[in-house]
Design a protein around this motif. Structure first.
Motif, mmCIF file in Angstrom:
data_model
loop_
_atom_site.group_PDB
_atom_site.id
_atom_site.type_symbol
_atom_site.label_atom_id
_atom_site.label_comp_id
_atom_site.label_asym_id
_atom_site.label_seq_id
_atom_site.Cartn_x
_atom_site.Cartn_y
_atom_site.Cartn_z
ATOM 1 N N ILE A 1 -18.091 50.081 90.963
ATOM 2 C CA ILE A 1 -16.958 50.393 89.918
ATOM 3 C C ILE A 1 -17.164 49.750 88.758
ATOM 4 C CG2 ILE A 1 -14.636 50.688 89.261
ATOM 5 C CD1 ILE A 1 -15.771 50.829 92.845
ATOM 6 N N PHE A 2 -17.729 50.585 87.489
ATOM 7 C CA PHE A 2 -17.776 49.732 86.285
ATOM 8 C C PHE A 2 -16.604 49.990 85.501
ATOM 9 C CE2 PHE A 2 -22.190 50.438 87.796
ATOM 10 C CZ PHE A 2 -22.766 49.159 87.190
ATOM 11 N N VAL A 3 -16.096 48.986 84.688
ATOM 12 C CA VAL A 3 -14.902 49.260 83.734
ATOM 13 C C VAL A 3 -15.346 49.107 82.352
ATOM 14 C CG1 VAL A 3 -12.805 48.240 83.103
ATOM 15 C CG2 VAL A 3 -13.590 47.904 85.384
ATOM 16 N N SER A 4 -15.307 50.482 81.801
ATOM 17 C CA SER A 4 -15.589 50.687 80.537
ATOM 18 C C SER A 4 -14.298 51.007 79.661
ATOM 19 C CB SER A 4 -16.719 51.890 80.255
ATOM 20 O OG SER A 4 -17.114 52.055 79.022
ATOM 21 N N SER A 5 -14.192 51.823 78.439
ATOM 22 C CA SER A 5 -13.329 51.852 77.772
ATOM 23 C C SER A 5 -13.205 53.114 77.027
ATOM 24 C CB SER A 5 -13.068 50.667 76.774
ATOM 25 O OG SER A 5 -12.032 50.776 75.812
ATOM 26 N N ASN A 6 -12.183 53.605 76.661
ATOM 27 C CA ASN A 6 -12.268 55.151 75.699
ATOM 28 C C ASN A 6 -12.699 54.477 74.326
ATOM 29 O OD1 ASN A 6 -9.843 53.602 74.661
ATOM 30 N ND2 ASN A 6 -8.633 55.562 75.007
ATOM 31 N N THR A 7 -12.609 53.105 74.149
ATOM 32 C CA THR A 7 -13.347 52.490 72.779
ATOM 33 C C THR A 7 -14.940 52.771 72.745
ATOM 34 O OG1 THR A 7 -11.498 50.872 72.603
ATOM 35 C CG2 THR A 7 -13.277 50.598 71.353
ATOM 36 N N ALA A 8 -15.497 52.979 74.048
ATOM 37 C CA ALA A 8 -16.805 53.186 73.992
ATOM 38 C C ALA A 8 -17.151 54.342 73.453
ATOM 39 C CB ALA A 8 -17.394 52.749 75.329
ATOM 40 N N ALA A 9 -16.458 55.226 74.020
ATOM 41 C CA ALA A 9 -16.653 56.833 73.794
ATOM 42 C C ALA A 9 -16.169 57.341 72.440
ATOM 43 C CB ALA A 9 -16.304 57.663 74.797
ATOM 44 N N PHE A 10 -15.012 56.778 72.114
ATOM 45 C CA PHE A 10 -14.414 57.349 71.078
ATOM 46 C C PHE A 10 -14.275 56.394 69.682
ATOM 47 C CE2 PHE A 10 -12.554 59.196 74.942
ATOM 48 C CZ PHE A 10 -13.222 60.241 74.909
ATOM 49 N N GLY A 11 -14.524 55.205 69.936
ATOM 50 C CA GLY A 11 -14.255 54.044 68.491
ATOM 51 C C GLY A 11 -13.171 53.672 68.830
ATOM 52 N N GLY A 12 -12.913 52.486 67.941
ATOM 53 C CA GLY A 12 -11.737 51.922 67.700
ATOM 54 C C GLY A 12 -11.829 50.802 66.483
ATOM 55 N N THR A 13 -10.867 50.404 65.942
ATOM 56 C CA THR A 13 -10.911 49.666 64.682
ATOM 57 C C THR A 13 -11.116 48.019 65.158
ATOM 58 O OG1 THR A 13 -9.623 51.050 63.363
ATOM 59 C CG2 THR A 13 -9.491 48.796 62.688
ATOM 60 N N ASN B 1 -17.818 44.893 68.664
ATOM 61 C CA ASN B 1 -18.514 44.332 69.600
ATOM 62 C C ASN B 1 -18.149 44.958 70.990
ATOM 63 O OD1 ASN B 1 -15.924 43.206 69.277
ATOM 64 N ND2 ASN B 1 -16.526 41.176 69.496
ATOM 65 N N TYR B 2 -16.863 45.064 71.051
ATOM 66 C CA TYR B 2 -16.324 45.416 72.656
ATOM 67 C C TYR B 2 -16.675 46.878 72.613
ATOM 68 C CZ TYR B 2 -12.453 46.703 75.900
ATOM 69 O OH TYR B 2 -11.733 47.008 76.902
ATOM 70 N N ALA B 3 -16.426 47.822 71.740
ATOM 71 C CA ALA B 3 -17.290 49.160 72.098
ATOM 72 C C ALA B 3 -18.689 49.152 72.228
ATOM 73 C CB ALA B 3 -16.936 50.097 70.742
ATOM 74 N N THR B 4 -19.485 48.298 71.633
ATOM 75 C CA THR B 4 -20.888 48.203 71.993
ATOM 76 C C THR B 4 -21.144 47.952 73.431
ATOM 77 O OG1 THR B 4 -21.366 47.509 69.821
ATOM 78 C CG2 THR B 4 -23.017 47.188 71.552
ATOM 79 N N ARG C 1 -6.414 57.043 61.936
ATOM 80 C CA ARG C 1 -7.573 56.595 62.364
ATOM 81 C C ARG C 1 -7.619 55.083 62.766
ATOM 82 N NH1 ARG C 1 -11.611 60.620 61.337
ATOM 83 N NH2 ARG C 1 -12.934 59.174 61.720
ATOM 84 N N ASN C 2 -6.702 54.235 62.104
ATOM 85 C CA ASN C 2 -6.585 52.931 62.496
ATOM 86 C C ASN C 2 -5.875 52.416 63.461
ATOM 87 O OD1 ASN C 2 -8.679 52.171 60.756
ATOM 88 N ND2 ASN C 2 -6.975 51.681 59.190
ATOM 89 N N ALA C 3 -5.352 53.421 64.176
ATOM 90 C CA ALA C 3 -4.258 53.290 65.452
ATOM 91 C C ALA C 3 -4.997 52.569 66.483
ATOM 92 C CB ALA C 3 -3.728 54.587 66.011
ATOM 93 N N THR C 4 -4.285 51.800 67.078
ATOM 94 C CA THR C 4 -4.811 51.394 68.495
ATOM 95 C C THR C 4 -3.893 52.163 69.640
ATOM 96 O OG1 THR C 4 -2.951 49.792 68.996
ATOM 97 C CG2 THR C 4 -4.658 48.790 67.730
ATOM 98 N N THR C 5 -4.449 51.998 70.811
ATOM 99 C CA THR C 5 -3.926 52.961 71.859
ATOM 100 C C THR C 5 -2.310 52.700 72.134
ATOM 101 O OG1 THR C 5 -5.903 52.583 73.276
ATOM 102 C CG2 THR C 5 -4.150 53.178 74.455
#
Length: 330
Positions: A149-161, A165-168, A220-224
């Motif tokens: 099981i790999f743990v990714s993030s919606n930041t990877a798919a959809f971006g985040g402010t 580095n984390y999104a990459t 667009r600058n919102a965090t989760t």
């Protein structure tokens, strides 16, 4: 209805001293799995090392009658990654389940992101997941069983402010997971990815830093955590998905699941039918612009399961002859 039983399985959970990793380790142990609780013990600001978090999780599992051992290795080095897996083999005799959860966050605006902050996050999330999985993969192949099981993030798919580095790193994990799923499937090694949205000490620390960087917590600058609606899940509410993906009963591979805010959903990548120039050797940039609506038209699309599969889709979508819909240039 009986729950999942894992008495015959050994799980390695990286980053298991706190937050989501702790919840995964406890949930797997509760169902009978022997667990290697790996955690370097860095602070929420990615400083130092401390054996206490891993030791405390191990003690909690043992108090409940479970089997667990602590690992303090860094997953970001070849030697550390191999040592984590070897500890599972030496202590419990196998490695059947691997949850690549170890991570860190170093928020910074993209324009001034330091090389140190970039490499530290890549090394822990992406390189760490790669190295530990590689160390476990051969053993899983030999036993013709593995759940990764790999743990990714919606930041990877959809971006985040503030999290370039984390999104990459998390986007790299998506590609890594697909590769492992394809190479492992014939050997019984199944790999899937989760994108959890849960409130943890590390996510809360990052949230505060990101809001400060963005100067705003809306749009667009919102965090989760700043988006209106139901609250994020607790770590314990995310764990059942990881247990399911770790179980003998789970047979699907190569998928990505988003979990949070009271919902579990599949995230998938699709390609549109696209536009086919009548003469691919002579079309121009103006033709691309003029046919953008056809390129982006989502009326018909396919979901490739591999790189060769996309090539097959291209052939399947191709017009039978020049002059059919989508076959002419402007």
């Amino acid at each position: 209805m009986t729950d999942i039983v894992m008495n015959h399985r050994t799980a390695v959970v990286t980053g298991a001293g706190n937050g989501l990793g702790r919840a995964y380790a406890l949930a797997l142990a509760e169902r009978g799995a022997s667990v290697v609780v790996n955690d370097l013990g860095a602070s929420t600001t990615d400083k130092g090392a401390d054996r206490a978090p891993a030791d405390e999780v191990v003690a909690e599992i043992r108090r409940s009658g479970g089997r667990a051992v602590a690992s303090y290795e860094s997953v970001a080095t070849v030697d550390g990654a191999r040592a984590v897996v070897q500890q599972a083999l030496d202590t419990f005799g196998s490695v059947d389940i691997l949850v690549n959860n170890a991570g860190n966050r170093r928020p910074s605006p993209f324009a001034v992101m330091s090389e140190e902050d970039l490499r530290a996050v890549l090394d822990t999330h992406l390189i760490g997941s790669y190295l530990v999985t590689q160390a476990a993969f051969g053993h899983m192949k030999e036993r013709t069983f593995g759940r990764v099981i790999f743990v990714s993030s919606n930041t990877a798919a959809f971006g985040g402010t503030g999290l370039s580095n984390y999104a990459t790193a998390k986007a790299g994990i998506l590609g890594l997971a697909r590769a492992v799923a394809l190479e492992g499937h014939e050997f019984g090694v199944i790999a899937n990815t989760v994108m959890p949205m849960a409130r943890t000490p590390r996510s809360q620390a990052a949230h505060g830093a990101i809001v400060g960087l963005a100067g705003s917590a809306t749009g667009r600058n919102a965090t989760t955590d700043s988006v209106p609606g139901p609250p994020p899940l607790t770590t314990d509410e995310v764990a059942p998905l990881v247990v399911a993906l770790s179980s003998d009963e789970w047979t699907g591979t190569g998928s990505v699941y988003s979990i949070g805010y009271g919902r579990i959903a599949e995230v998938f990548t699709a390609v549109t039918r696209g536009w086919y120039p009548s003469d691919p050797s002579s079309y121009g940039a103006r033709d691309v612009i003029d046919n953008l609506s056809a390129i982006r038209d989502r009326t018909e699309f396919g979901e490739p399961t591999s790189s060769p599969d996309e090539r097959q889709l291209i052939a399947a979508f191709a017009p039978r002859s020049a002059g059919t819909a989508g076959g002419a240039t402007s």
